[in-house]
Design a protein around this motif. Structure first.
Motif: not given
Length: 146
Positions: A124-133, A56-74
């Motif tokens: 500190g941002i989760y994005g495609p490079d971090t996801r793939d590594s 299970t990986v983070p995704a975006y939207g109804s199409s559930k694309t994996l090309t998305c990011k997560l940033v510091l946000n509480q």
């Protein structure tokens, strides 16, 4: 307070201060001039790794694309952040990390440390490079890379 926790606290406060300054000015900064802009991950997607097993990986939207990011946000709880935290905790050795769905300072520092571990740009941002590594968590398989 130990030197290590003092240093971590200082790094988090510095990152938060820089982020607040950027937001106040309405300026967006990226590590390179050609850095892509990705939507914020807001859901998860099961990605098949082997027959009958998926992670299970983070995704975006109804199409559930994996090309998305997560940033510091509480400010909001997010299932994508929970998936990231679960993988960081169970697969990457950040056992101290809570799985609460909030991308707070602990998650930010864990992602930054993970990026250093894999030789990535440490923002500190989760994005495609971090996801793939990184390795991702599966309840049936354990941990696996995409």
């Amino acid at each position: 307070m130990s030197f290590r926790s003092s240093r971590s606290t200082s790094r988090v406060l510095t990152a938060l201060g820089a982020m607040a300054a950027l937001l106040a000015c309405g300026v967006a900064v990226s590590p390179t001039a050609s850095a892509a802009v990705y939507p914020t991950c807001n859901t998860t997607k099961a990605v098949s790794i082997t027959s009958g097993h998926s992670v299970t990986v983070p995704a975006y939207g109804s199409s559930k694309t994996l090309t998305c990011k997560l940033v510091l946000n509480q400010s909001t709880e997010n299932p994508a952040v929970k998936a990231l935290q679960r993988s960081l905790k169970n697969c990457e050795g950040y056992s101290y990390l809570g799985v609460d769905g909030f991308y707070g300072p602990q998650t930010f520092l864990a992602v930054e440390a993970l990026q250093k571990k894999y030789g990535l740009f440490q923002d500190g941002i989760y994005g495609p490079d971090t996801r793939d590594s990184m390795k991702h968590y599966s309840s049936t398989l354990g941990c696996a890379r995409l």
